[in-house]
Write an enzyme that holds these catalytic residues in place. Structure first.
Site, PDB file in Angstrom:
ATOM      1  CG  HIS A 275      -1.873  -1.187   1.232  1.00 14.77           C
ATOM      2  ND1 HIS A 275      -2.657  -1.609   0.181  1.00 14.77           N
ATOM      3  CD2 HIS A 275      -2.066  -2.094   2.226  1.00 14.77           C
ATOM      4  CE1 HIS A 275      -3.308  -2.708   0.513  1.00 14.77           C
ATOM      5  NE2 HIS A 275      -2.962  -3.031   1.744  1.00 14.77           N
ATOM      6  CG  ASP A 326      -5.682  -6.061  -0.119  1.00 12.96           C
ATOM      7  OD1 ASP A 326      -5.665  -6.894   0.810  1.00 12.96           O
ATOM      8  OD2 ASP A 326      -5.652  -4.841   0.095  1.00 12.96           O
TER       9      ASP A 326
END
Length: 462
Positions: A275, A326
Site C-alpha cells: 500500500h 488483496d
C-alpha cells in the site's frame, strides 16, 4: 520431481524487450525454461504450436485468500460511518467460522480464479492462524498454513506463503480484541511455522515473512524479525494505508511510518511495502535508495476508500512496483493495471498517467506490464521471472478470438488486453512446466467450485 519437458512454439511472445516473433520455448525436467529463442522460424517437428500470442504469467503480490468468502458482501451502508465498520464485521464473521478445511475450499477456488485472471504465482499474506478464541488448533501443526499450501497445489498455482507477525492491537500494547484473536502470532511461533514450511521443500512453494502493521508489533520484535529474515526471506509489511493511521503513528513516534522504518535502519532490498499510499517525497526516495519494493492493490484500495498512490513518484525513484488482489473484489491483473493507470489519469487530469517509462515500448499497457512483472518478481523473491532462461516455466496464451480482442492489430494486442474489457483473454496457462488451463478449462475447477459453494453455505448459514 521430474517433469516431462515442454517443447513449445509461439507465433509471438512478450520477451524482456517487448514482442518477438516465432519464439521457441523449451522447459526442463524441473519446470524451468532452458531455451527461449526468438526468430526460430516455423515450428520444428515434435513442437506444440500454441494457439495465440504468449505472455509471461504475473505475480499476485498481495492476497488475503479468506477475504474471497465475503468479496462483494460488504457493500451495505445502513448507518452513517458504517462503511469500513461493515467490512470489518464481515471479515471477522468469516474469520470466526473458518476451519482449515473451509479455508482450503475457499482458497482453492480463489486460486483457480486468479489463474483465469492471469496470475500464475500468489504472495499469500497469511494472517489467520489459530482458533477463533486464539487457542492453537489441534496438534498446532500450522494447519491453516498447510490448508493454503494444499489449495495452491490443488489449483496448480505457485505460492509464496507469508506467515504474518501480529502481537497486539495497537502501539500502546493493548491485546487483540475478541474478534481478532485468531489473527495473533508471536515471534517464536511464527519462526517455527516458517521453518516447518521451508523444510517441506514442496515444489512451487516459497516462504517469506509478513508484518500486519508497525503498530501490531514491538520495535524489538520487528528488528529481530528483520535479522531472522536475513538475505534469503522476503519481508512484507502493510504500511501507510490510511491517513488516520499515519497521523496516529506520527503522534506516537514523531515520525510517519515509512520515515520511522528508514530511521531504524530496517529498510533493505529484501523488504516489500504493501500500500504505502500516504507517503512523502522523502519517504519515496528512502525506499528507492534502500532497494525495497512496493505493492499497490488498486481495486481494494479503491473499494475501501484508502486513497490514491502517486505512481509517478515511485517510478521516478526506481522502486519496483507490483500489483495485488488483496481483498479479492477483483481477481484479474488486467483490471488492476487498468485502474492503476486510470487513477493516475484522474489524479493528473491527463491521459498519460505515468511520468517516465521503464521500457522502450511506446505502449501504455507495455509500460504498466513491464513494471508489474519486475515488481512482482521482486515481491515474490524470484531472481528470474518471465520468458527467460532459468525462470520458472510459466506462460499465458492470449485468445485473440475473444470478443474483446477480435480483430485487434498485433502491435496493439497488449493495450487491448489491458484497456478493452470485459472478456476472458487467456486460452491456456502453464505453471512450472505444466498446462493447468487448456482452452479456458481448468481440469479440477468443477470439483473445486462445488466445495467452495458448500463452504459459503456453511460460512453464511444462520
Amino acid at each position: 520431481m521430474n517433469l516431462e519437458p515442454l517443447n513449445l512454439w509461439a507465433p509471438r511472445a512478450w520477451l524482456p524487450g517487448g514482442w518477438a516473433e516465432q519464439v521457441l520455448l523449451r522447459s526442463d525436467a524441473t519446470g524451468h525454461w532452458c531455451e527461449v529463442r526468438p526468430n526460430a522460424g516455423l515450428p520444428p517437428p515434435g513442437t506444440l504450436a500454441l494457439g495465440g500470442a504468449v505472455l509471461p504469467g504475473l505475480v499476485d503480490a498481495h492476497s488475503h485468500a479468506f477475504h474471497r468468502a465475503f468479496a462483494g458482501l460488504a457493500e451495505r451502508f445502513d448507518a452513517p460511518g458504517a462503511g469500513l465498520h461493515s467490512w470489518g464485521a464481515m471479515r471477522d464473521h468469516v474469520a470466526g467460522r473458518l476451519t482449515p478445511e473451509l479455508l482450503q475450499a475457499v482458497a482453492a477456488h480463489l486460486y483457480v480464479e486468479l489463474l483465469h485472471g492471469g496470475y500464475t504465482h500468489v504472495c499469500e499474506f497469511h494472517d489467520l492462524h489459530d482458533q477463533a478464541d486464539g487457542s492453537p488448533l489441534p496438534d498446532d501443526a500450522q494447519r491453516m498454513a498447510w490448508a493454503l499450501a494444499d489449495a495452491a497445489q490443488e489449483a496448480g498455482v505457485g505460492l509464496t506463503l507469508l506467515p504474518v507477525l501480529r502481537e497486539r492491537a495497537g502501539s500502546s500494547g493493548e491485546p487483540l480484541g475478541e474478534g481478532q484473536r485468531r489473527f495473533g502470532r508471536g515471534l517464536e511461533r511464527l519462526l517455527q511455522e516458517v521453518q516447518a514450511l521451508q523444510e517441506c521443500k514442496r515444489p512451487m512453494l516459497c516462504v517469506g515473512l509478513g508484518v500486519h502493521a508497525l503498530s501490531a508489533v514491538t520495535p524489538q520484535s520487528l528488528a529481530q524479525l528483520a535479522r531472522e529474515a536475513g538475505p534469503d526471506l522476503r519481508l512484507h509489511i502493510q504500511i501507510a494505508e490510511h491517513q488516520a493511521y499515519v497521523r496516529a503513528w506520527r503522534e506516537a513516534t514523531g515520525a510517519s511510518p515509512v520515515q520511522w522504518l528508514a530511521q531504524q535502519g530496517l529498510l533493505s532490498p529484501h523488504w516489500t511495502l504493501v500500500h504505502a499510499t500516504h507517503v512523502s517525497d522523502e519517504e519515496v526516495r528512502a525506499v528507492g535508495q534502500a532497494g525495497a519494493s512496493l505493492v499497490l492493490c488498486p481495486s481494494s484500495e479503491a473499494n475501501l476508500g484508502d486513497g490514491l498512490a502517486d505512481l509517478a513518484r515511485w517510478i521516478e525513484a526506481g522502486v519496483p512496483v507490483a500489483v495485488g488482489s488483496d481483498s479479492q473484489v477483483t481477481r484479474t491483473w488486467r483490471e488492476e493495471l487498468r485502474w492503476l493507470d486510470y487513477g493516475q489519469r484522474l489524479l493528473r487530469q491527463q491521459r498519460q498517467g505515468q511520468s517516465r517509462p521503464n521500457t522502450p515500448s511506446t505502449s501504455g499497457a507495455g509500460r504498466l506490464w513491464t513494471m508489474a512483472q519486475q515488481g512482482g518478481a521482486a515481491a515474490a523473491g524470484m531472481k528470474h521471472w518471465g520468458l527467460v532462461e532459468g525462470a520458472r516455466a510459466d506462460l499465458l496464451v492470449v485468445d485473440t478470438s475473444d470478443a474483446s480482442l477480435l480483430g485487434t492489430p498485433a502491435p496493439q494486442l497488449l493495450d487491448a488486453v489491458v484497456f478493452c474489457s470485459p472478456g476472458r483473454p487467456w486460452r491456456d496457462a502453464v505453471v512450472g512446466g505444466r498446462f493447468v488451463v487448456r482452452n479456458h478449462v481448468h481440469a479440477h475447477s468443477a470439483g473445486i467450485a462445488g466445495r467452495f459453494e458448500r463452504a459459503m453455505r456453511s460460512l453464511w448459514s444462520l
